[in-house]
Design a protein around this motif. Structure first.
Motif, PDB file in Angstrom:
ATOM      1  N   GLU A  70      -2.949  -0.301  -7.415  1.00  0.00           N
ATOM      2  CA  GLU A  70      -3.705  -1.230  -8.252  1.00  0.00           C
ATOM      3  C   GLU A  70      -2.771  -2.302  -8.821  1.00  0.00           C
ATOM      4  O   GLU A  70      -3.124  -3.493  -8.850  1.00  0.00           O
ATOM      5  N   HIS A  71      -1.582  -1.900  -9.243  1.00  0.00           N
ATOM      6  CA  HIS A  71      -0.595  -2.859  -9.761  1.00  0.00           C
ATOM      7  C   HIS A  71      -0.234  -3.899  -8.687  1.00  0.00           C
ATOM      8  O   HIS A  71      -0.013  -5.073  -9.010  1.00  0.00           O
ATOM      9  N   ALA A  72      -0.191  -3.470  -7.439  1.00  0.00           N
ATOM     10  CA  ALA A  72       0.117  -4.378  -6.329  1.00  0.00           C
ATOM     11  C   ALA A  72      -1.119  -5.151  -5.861  1.00  0.00           C
ATOM     12  O   ALA A  72      -1.045  -5.907  -4.882  1.00  0.00           O
ATOM     13  N   GLU A  73      -2.241  -4.962  -6.556  1.00  0.00           N
ATOM     14  CA  GLU A  73      -3.500  -5.628  -6.245  1.00  0.00           C
ATOM     15  C   GLU A  73      -4.037  -5.292  -4.860  1.00  0.00           C
ATOM     16  O   GLU A  73      -4.678  -6.107  -4.196  1.00  0.00           O
ATOM     17  N   LEU A  74      -3.765  -4.051  -4.417  1.00  0.00           N
ATOM     18  CA  LEU A  74      -4.248  -3.583  -3.120  1.00  0.00           C
ATOM     19  C   LEU A  74      -5.560  -2.811  -3.250  1.00  0.00           C
ATOM     20  O   LEU A  74      -6.320  -2.724  -2.282  1.00  0.00           O
TER      21      LEU A  74
END
Length: 134
Positions: A70-74
């Motif tokens: 989620e932090h990597a916007e995946l």
């Protein structure tokens, strides 16, 4: 060099995991994160418990992996429309592109790794491995 089937199989598995880790590194992914992304991508919106079960890891570990994705916007988290207490994890458009790149890199590496085998040897290996996992 190992002299029995189980040791040889484990050595091949470890070699593949190292190769995949190297292929995923430029994408900023660990093997666990790549595997989680593949699971979510294959099944659409999944609860964390289903991700943990699919990956055979604890729910806490699944939460940590999904946090990183989620932090990597995946991936994104959204409320489950069928259960307000639950959250579903889904792949973002950026995650879909990354998943395609990951799948292509993994396929190219597998072609390279198994390229030492003839077509007949590869077919025999698939048949043997399929028999072992059934």
């Amino acid at each position: 060099m190992p002299d029995n089937e189980s040791d040889l199989l484990m050595q091949v598995a470890r070699t593949l995991r190292r190769r995949w880790a190297a292929a995923y590194a430029p994408m900023g992914l660990t093997p666990h994160q790549a595997r989680a992304l593949r699971v979510v991508g294959e099944h659409g919106g999944l609860r964390l418990s289903a991700i943990a079960e699919a990956l055979r890891i604890s729910p806490r570990s699944a939460t940590e992996v999904v946090d990183a994705l989620e932090h990597a916007e995946l991936v994104t988290r959204a409320p489950d429309p069928t259960d307000r207490r639950a959250t579903l994890v889904a792949v973002t458009p950026h995650g879909e592109r990354t998943l395609r790149t990951l799948t292509e890199a993994r396929a190219a590496d597998a072609d390279d790794f198994f390229g030492r085998l003839t077509d007949d040897e590869r077919a025999a290996l698939r048949k043997i491995l399929g028999k072992l996992v059934s």
